[in-house]
Design an enzyme around this catalytic site. Structure first.
Site, PDB file in Angstrom:
ATOM      1  N   PRO A   2     -37.719  14.084 -28.464  1.00  0.00           N
ATOM      2  CA  PRO A   2     -38.471  12.934 -28.975  1.00  0.00           C
ATOM      3  C   PRO A   2     -39.405  13.346 -30.116  1.00  0.00           C
ATOM      4  CG  PRO A   2     -38.479  12.956 -26.578  1.00  0.00           C
ATOM      5  CD  PRO A   2     -37.876  14.256 -27.018  1.00  0.00           C
ATOM      6  N   GLU A   3     -39.456  12.508 -31.140  1.00  0.00           N
ATOM      7  CA  GLU A   3     -40.334  12.784 -32.273  1.00  0.00           C
ATOM      8  C   GLU A   3     -41.693  12.128 -32.052  1.00  0.00           C
ATOM      9  OE1 GLU A   3     -38.550  12.623 -36.128  1.00  0.00           O
ATOM     10  OE2 GLU A   3     -36.523  12.838 -35.335  1.00  0.00           O
ATOM     11  N   LYS A  51     -45.928  15.887 -30.758  1.00  0.00           N
ATOM     12  CA  LYS A  51     -44.924  15.589 -29.744  1.00  0.00           C
ATOM     13  C   LYS A  51     -45.475  15.740 -28.326  1.00  0.00           C
ATOM     14  CE  LYS A  51     -41.167  16.971 -32.809  1.00  0.00           C
ATOM     15  NZ  LYS A  51     -39.948  17.809 -32.966  1.00  0.00           N
ATOM     16  N   ASN A 171     -36.001  15.875 -36.020  1.00  0.00           N
ATOM     17  CA  ASN A 171     -34.770  16.005 -36.794  1.00  0.00           C
ATOM     18  C   ASN A 171     -34.376  14.721 -37.522  1.00  0.00           C
ATOM     19  OD1 ASN A 171     -32.760  17.854 -37.600  1.00  0.00           O
ATOM     20  ND2 ASN A 171     -31.270  16.833 -36.285  1.00  0.00           N
TER      21      ASN A 171
END
Length: 263
Positions: A2-3, A51, A171
């Site tokens: 998860p970002e 994060k 990403n």
């Protein structure tokens, strides 16, 4: 993984049900934090930091979770059936009217807030791209960290993922940011000038803010997971390649819009 935008939304979803309420029960899997210490305390804040998700209590304690690839937070009504098995619950916090459950997270910690600056998972973090107080100082600090000599020969793709440079980007938005700014994802940091790095920082922040709904302008993903399909900008087939570095990820890019940077 998860970002920062996912953690921002998670914190926003939990906050109305937890903040200002007294913890009536808490439990964690063993070995794990002694969360009995938060029972009877009031939750002061639920916030994301990069994060990480942090829950702060009025007795000076803080819970930190890092979800990595497997974890998630759920919120239930008392006695409501959980959507995952109890054995997968790493942390359970009960307050009047709500139960917050953290499933499958590899990192669940309890620490004293006064030691936060020394915490190895929080102290070294770069400026948070979703910090509501973000301003010129934070932008300058992010640039300074990207320019750290230790990152000079790393690819810009790898450097953007380094949470010690700037926190929150992962990403998806790393790929989208580099495409939006027409930057070669395999260029070394020292091949890029300051204005280019400043644009990358600004665009990454804009994308994250749009993703969480605090700023307009979210558009369909341009390159992420679109390898072999036409570029939305020029029609060239998008390419993909594993990214070597401290944080292995897959890179997606357009070879026409993001031409190789000359050494």
């Amino acid at each position: 993984m998860p970002e920062g935008d996912t953690l921002f939304r998670t914190a926003a979803g939990l906050r109305p049900y937890l903040v200002g309420r007294v913890v009536t029960a808490a439990r964690a899997t063993r070995p794990g934090p002694q969360v009995e210490r938060i029972v009877g305390s009031t939750i002061n804040a639920v916030e994301s930091q990069g994060k990480n998700l942090l829950i702060r209590f009025d007795n000076g304690l803080v819970i930190r979770t890092h979800l990595r690839m497997t974890g998630s937070w759920h919120r239930y009504r008392p006695a409501e059936r959980w959507r995952r098995g109890e054995a997968r619950a790493r942390l359970v916090i009960e307050v009047p009217g709500a139960v917050a459950v953290c499933f499958d997270a590899p990192v669940v910690e309890l620490f004293e807030q006064r030691t936060e600056a020394l915490h190895p998972g929080l102290g070294p973090l770069g400026p948070d791209l979703l910090d509501p107080e973000w301003g010129p100082d934070e932008a300058s600090e992010a640039l300074r960290r990207l320019r750290d000599p230790a990152r000079s020969r790393r690819t810009i793709s790898d450097a953007l993922l380094d949470q010690r440079a700037l926190a929150g980007i992962g990403n998806i938005w790393r790929n989208e940011t580099l495409f939006a700014e027409r930057v070669d994802p395999f260029a070394a940091v020292d091949q890029l000038d300051d204005p280019t790095l400043e644009r990358l920082i600004s665009t990454a922040r804009r994308f994250l803010r749009a993703s969480v709904g605090v700023a307009p302008g979210r558009a369909p993903l341009a390159v992420y997971r679109r390898a072999g399909r036409p570029c939305r900008r020029c029609g060239t087939l998008l390419q993909t390649r594993p990214l070597a570095g401290e944080l292995p990820r897959t890179t997606y890019w357009c070879p026409s819009c993001q031409p190789m940077t000359e050494a």
